[in-house]
Every structure is written in C-alpha cells, then in structure tokens.
Scaffold this motif. Structure first.
Motif, PDB file in Angstrom:
ATOM      1  N   GLY A 184       0.784  -1.224   0.000  1.00 26.56           N
ATOM      2  CA  GLY A 184       0.000   0.000   0.000  1.00 26.56           C
ATOM      3  C   GLY A 184       0.821   1.283   0.000  1.00 26.56           C
ATOM      4  N   GLU A 235       1.921   2.222  -3.376  1.00 30.41           N
ATOM      5  CA  GLU A 235       0.724   2.610  -4.127  1.00 30.41           C
ATOM      6  C   GLU A 235       0.367   4.082  -3.841  1.00 30.41           C
ATOM      7  OE1 GLU A 235      -0.557   0.108  -5.945  1.00 30.41           O
ATOM      8  OE2 GLU A 235      -2.219   1.276  -6.759  1.00 30.41           O
ATOM      9  N   ARG A 268      -1.151  -9.314  -0.832  1.00 30.40           N
ATOM     10  CA  ARG A 268       0.119 -10.031  -0.696  1.00 30.40           C
ATOM     11  C   ARG A 268      -0.135 -11.335   0.057  1.00 30.40           C
ATOM     12  NH1 ARG A 268       2.988  -8.123   2.918  1.00 30.40           N
ATOM     13  NH2 ARG A 268       1.611  -6.530   3.744  1.00 30.40           N
ATOM     14  N   LYS A 274      -3.251 -11.514   6.260  1.00 33.11           N
ATOM     15  CA  LYS A 274      -4.361 -11.377   5.295  1.00 33.11           C
ATOM     16  C   LYS A 274      -5.226 -12.648   5.282  1.00 33.11           C
ATOM     17  CE  LYS A 274      -2.071  -7.709   3.535  1.00 33.11           C
ATOM     18  NZ  LYS A 274      -2.494  -6.323   3.634  1.00 33.11           N
ATOM     19  N   VAL A 278       0.593 -10.625  -6.224  1.00 28.74           N
ATOM     20  CA  VAL A 278       1.818 -10.510  -7.012  1.00 28.74           C
ATOM     21  C   VAL A 278       3.004 -10.264  -6.073  1.00 28.74           C
ATOM     22  CG1 VAL A 278       3.011  -9.011  -8.653  1.00 28.74           C
ATOM     23  CG2 VAL A 278       0.670  -9.758  -9.104  1.00 28.74           C
ATOM     24  N   ASP A 330      -1.950  -3.600 -13.018  1.00 29.24           N
ATOM     25  CA  ASP A 330      -3.008  -2.734 -12.481  1.00 29.24           C
ATOM     26  C   ASP A 330      -4.363  -2.939 -13.165  1.00 29.24           C
ATOM     27  OD1 ASP A 330      -1.233  -1.700 -10.708  1.00 29.24           O
ATOM     28  OD2 ASP A 330      -0.879   0.162 -11.798  1.00 29.24           O
ATOM     29  N   VAL A 388      -5.882  -6.146 -11.904  1.00 29.97           N
ATOM     30  CA  VAL A 388      -6.402  -5.973 -10.535  1.00 29.97           C
ATOM     31  C   VAL A 388      -7.728  -5.216 -10.602  1.00 29.97           C
ATOM     32  CG1 VAL A 388      -6.014  -4.804  -8.318  1.00 29.97           C
ATOM     33  CG2 VAL A 388      -4.162  -6.120  -9.368  1.00 29.97           C
ATOM     34  N   GLN A 440     -11.343  -6.467  -9.249  1.00 32.09           N
ATOM     35  CA  GLN A 440     -12.096  -5.699  -8.241  1.00 32.09           C
ATOM     36  C   GLN A 440     -13.425  -5.179  -8.796  1.00 32.09           C
ATOM     37  OE1 GLN A 440      -9.058  -2.816  -7.241  1.00 32.09           O
ATOM     38  NE2 GLN A 440      -8.380  -3.974  -5.452  1.00 32.09           N
ATOM     39  N   GLU A 449      -4.884  -5.356   9.981  1.00 35.59           N
ATOM     40  CA  GLU A 449      -4.780  -4.570   8.749  1.00 35.59           C
ATOM     41  C   GLU A 449      -4.689  -3.095   9.099  1.00 35.59           C
ATOM     42  OE1 GLU A 449      -3.841  -4.296   5.367  1.00 35.59           O
ATOM     43  OE2 GLU A 449      -5.072  -6.094   5.194  1.00 35.59           O
ATOM     44  N   GLY A 451      -5.791  -1.108   4.613  1.00 36.70           N
ATOM     45  CA  GLY A 451      -6.395  -1.996   3.619  1.00 36.70           C
ATOM     46  C   GLY A 451      -6.866  -1.242   2.399  1.00 36.70           C
ATOM     47  N   LEU A 452      -5.889  -0.810   1.579  1.00 36.53           N
ATOM     48  CA  LEU A 452      -6.255  -0.068   0.358  1.00 36.53           C
ATOM     49  C   LEU A 452      -7.075  -0.929  -0.593  1.00 36.53           C
ATOM     50  CD1 LEU A 452      -2.975   1.837  -0.543  1.00 36.53           C
ATOM     51  CD2 LEU A 452      -5.086   2.796   0.347  1.00 36.53           C
ATOM     52  N   THR A 453      -6.879  -2.238  -0.537  1.00 31.42           N
ATOM     53  CA  THR A 453      -7.648  -3.103  -1.445  1.00 31.42           C
ATOM     54  C   THR A 453      -9.143  -2.979  -1.156  1.00 31.42           C
ATOM     55  OG1 THR A 453      -7.252  -4.870   0.132  1.00 31.42           O
ATOM     56  CG2 THR A 453      -5.838  -4.816  -1.814  1.00 31.42           C
ATOM     57  N   GLU A 484     -10.181   0.397  -2.724  1.00 32.18           N
ATOM     58  CA  GLU A 484     -10.212   0.286  -4.192  1.00 32.18           C
ATOM     59  C   GLU A 484     -11.483  -0.422  -4.658  1.00 32.18           C
ATOM     60  OE1 GLU A 484      -5.326  -0.113  -4.386  1.00 32.18           O
ATOM     61  OE2 GLU A 484      -6.577  -1.876  -4.677  1.00 32.18           O
TER      62      GLU A 484
END
Ligand code: UDP
Length: 416
Positions: free
Chosen positions: A49, A52, A233, A238, A264, A301, A304, A308, A321, A324-326, A329
């Motif tokens: 993150g 990112e 990751r 996670k 990745v 990207d 991903v 998403q 966490e 948690g940018l995921t 996103e």
C-alpha cells in the motif's frame, strides 16, 4: 538509495470527483508552502500500500508547487528478512528481535543515514519501520514525520521499548487510527491520517464489467460462473487460508463458485511471501476452481482493476490490517467488500451499510453466499460504499492532511 522518477499531476484533474470545498482547502493550504522540499522515504517502489500511495501522492504534491521527491531504500535480502520480522512483531506476533537481527537492522540504517546526509529537504517523511532508525545517526533529519502505516495496537512492550528511542526523535508521528498509538508517546506530537486511493490511475478508473470479465477469462476465469476474489500479498495477516476455507464452505451452497487470489510478489521488503504462497498452494490442493496469481507480468493494475470490478464478491479477510487499500479500491468500484473485523477494514466498512464485517470463516462464507444470492442488496451496499470512499478516502483528502501537518512543522522551524 534510489530516487523514483515521477511526473506531476494537476489538482484540477480531481475536480468533479471530490467536493469543491476540498479542492479549495488544498489550494489554500498549498499557497504558503510553494517550493517546500519534501522527501518521502520508504522500503520498496512496488508492491504493498505505501508504494501505491506514494506513486500518486508525490506527483500531486508536485502539481500544487511542492518540490517533492520519493526515495527508496536499496538493501539486501538479509535486511528485509529482519524488517519483515519487525513488521510482524509490531503487528502483535509474539517474540523479539535477536541481538544479531537488531545489529543488521541498525547497521543498514546507519549506512542509509550516511547516504541521506547528502540529500537536502525542508520536511522529511519516513514511512514504516524499515527506515525508522535513520534519524538516530543522520546529522539533522528535521523537521520530520514518522508515518506508521501498520496496526501496532497489540505490539508488546518489549518491541515498543526497542523502537521508541527512534520514534520519539521525530517531530511528529502519524498513525492511521488512535488505537495504534504507543501509550508512551507524547499526544501533542501524534496525529492520525487516513490513507487514500487515486481515482485517476489505471487500477481505479471505471471499466466495463463485460470487458473486465473477458480479460479475466483470458486469465482462466470462467466468464459466467460466480467469482469471489481476494487481492492481497501472501501474508498470514491477510488470512489466505481462511479465504480458501470460506470459499469451500460457500461452495457447498453455490456449487459453481470460483475463487481468485491475487498476490503478485513485487514487494522487495516481503521475503516471507514465497513461504506463505507455498502453504496456500498446498491448502488449495487440486481444486481447479481456485486460481492463484503471483506474476506481475500476468496481473498488473488493469487486471487488478478487472478483478475488483467484475467479481461477484470481493473479500479482505484480514486479521490485522493497518488500513487496507484493497478494500478502498473495491468499494470505489461500487462493490461491497466482505472484510475481516480488523483495524482499518473495520473503519472503512460500515457493517450492513457499505459491506460486511466478519469474525470467522463461517460468517465470511455466509456473507459471500448472501451477496451472491441477493444481487439487489449487493448493488445497494456497493453504491453506498463508493460514496463513502468519495467522501473520505480519495487522494486530495490525504494531500490536505499532509499539507496541514507540513504547515505546523514549517511554523516550528521558523520559530526555532
Ligand atoms: N496489490 C496489487 N497486486 C497484488 C496485490 C496487491 O497491485 O497482487 C496492491 C493493491 O491493489 C493495493 C496494495 O497493493 O493497492 C496493497 O495495499 P493494502 O493497504 O491493501 O495492503 P499492504 O500490502 O500495504 O499490507
């Protein structure tokens, strides 16, 4: 030490995506700071993150007139093996660093401090624990911020004792949430800032669902069968094993369900990922409907973004966490996330309003099945999720919070 080459981004590009008042706040705060030399330092240019965020934040800082740069540590595997251990200890894993590990950590930081002594900055932002001790041997790393992105709420006193002599040397310490603050820290020097995502980058711009499903088809995902995904990751925090277990339970009720796990291995500072991935692969066994992705060439990207945007359900089953940018996103793409009730995930998701929070594999499976069966509910929660992100977690909000902090630091320097 590597300097990351970046262009600049205009603040105007965010007009229409965030409130006009936010743009005006940023412009007002930026005016007296024009020309300020800001140096960000972190562990890795890709993966995770922090990278990112910096990839978007630094160009935007330049766009409003700051002379912002991003430096990355170039260290060896032995250093990153120790710093990943320290990361885990700070997140509450039991144990301590051995004296040999401490020596590796501190010696590398001394070398980095010597390299940094040649860099000129008006404000330093040092991200996460890997470069934390550079301040101890640098001739004058001030004014400076230590920006801790991880969940340190359950960190042991012994580990705090190890890092505190460095943390307290910074002029400001920034955490994501109040519960992460070390109790020993001076409250006046402590701040909270929420991370943010960039709606303008390839990962986050809107993609047509059908186009995304076609792209995923090329990666082996059946285009018409339901898909549940976790993008993360391969890291024990996670809970990748829990994701597989939840998928297996959900599949008892939705027999054609597929699972994608996208992790990745691009982060130099995460050598543990290889071992975790091996365990995950063994746990997945011969199930042809569990798809594991680790190659940057295969999943970049855009891919991903496709996962998403076009999965039926996205999970983030973290047990610890920082933020948690995921999650952010995915919510920005109008999908509700089923998230583990942990740190930043629990702050972003309002349970039952913008997604679901879960405490167990069973609950996770139940929520996956509910969202698969009630698509109206999924759509309603997803719409609310997107608006929640728009109001709180887009890049200009993060820029505003940094600028406010810089103003305080510059004022302090003038006063001194
Ligand atoms: N990410 C990615 N590809 C992957 C896994 C993760 O691009 O295979 C990105 C993800 O989209 C997000 C970041 O890495 O932007 C992970 O940030 P997060 O805060 O969720 O977790 P961290 O890795 O920092 O613990």
């Amino acid at each position: 030490m590597e300097s990351i080459a970046l262009a600049s981004t205009s603040l105007d590009a965010y007009r229409g995506l965030v409130r006009d008042e936010l743009i005006a706040d940023v412009e007002r705060l930026a005016r007296p700071l024009r020309g300020l030399r800001v140096v960000h330092l972190n562990a890795t240019p890709t993966g995770g993150g922090v990278a990112e965020i910096l990839r978007s934040l630094v160009p935007l800082m330049r766009g409003i007139g700051l002379r912002a740069d991003w430096l990355v540590l170039s260290r060896d595997l032995a250093f990153f093996a120790v710093t990943k251990r320290l990361h885990n200890l700070l997140q509450g894993k039991p144990g301590e660093l051995s004296s040999g590990e401490q020596e590796v950590f501190l010696r590398h930081n001394e070398l980095m401090a010597a390299e940094l002594a040649r860099v000129v900055a008006d404000v330093w932002v040092i991200h996460d624990p890997q470069p934390l001790p550079v301040i101890a041997t640098h001739p004058n790393l001030h004014p400076s911020i230590w920006r801790c992105h991880i969940d340190t709420s359950t960190c042991s006193a012994a580990i705090r004792d190890f890092v505190l002599p460095f943390v307290t040397q910074y002029d400001r310490v920034v955490f994501t949430l109040p519960e992460y603050v070390f109790p020993e820290l001076d409250r006046e020097k402590t701040l909270f800032i929420s991370p943010a995502i960039d709606p303008l980058v390839a990962k986050n711009i809107p993609v047509d669902r059908e186009v995304a499903r076609r792209l995923l088809h090329k990666l082996g995902i059946h285009p018409r069968r339901p898909l549940v995904t976790q993008v993360s990751r391969f890291d024990p925090w996670k809970d990748p094993m829990g994701v597989i277990d939840a998928y297996r339970r959900a599949r008892q009720r939705v027999s054609d369900l597929q699972l994608a796990m996208v992790g990745v291995m691009a982060a130099q500072d995460d050598p543990e990922a290889v071992t975790v991935f091996d365990e995950v692969r063994r746990h997945a066994g011969s199930d042809a409907d569990i798809h594991l992705y680790t190659q940057a060439l295969q999943v970049g990207d855009i891919e991903v973004n496709a996962f998403q945007s076009a999965s039926e359900v996205v999970v983030q089953k973290s047990i610890r966490e920082g933020f948690g940018l995921t999650v952010t996103e995915t919510m920005w793409k109008g999908l509700p996330v089923v998230g583990g009730r942990a740190g930043g995930v629990a702050v972003q998701i309002r349970d039952g309003e913008t997604g679901f929070l879960v405490d167990s594999v069973e609950e996770c499976a139940d929520r996956i099945v509910l969202l698969l069966q009630d698509r109206d509910l999924a759509e309603r929660l997803g719409r609310a999720a997107r608006e929640h992100v728009r109001h709180h977690y887009l890049m200009p909000a993060l820029l505003r919070d940094y600028l406010s902090t810089f103003q305080v630091l510059v004022g302090m320097r003038r006063a001194a």
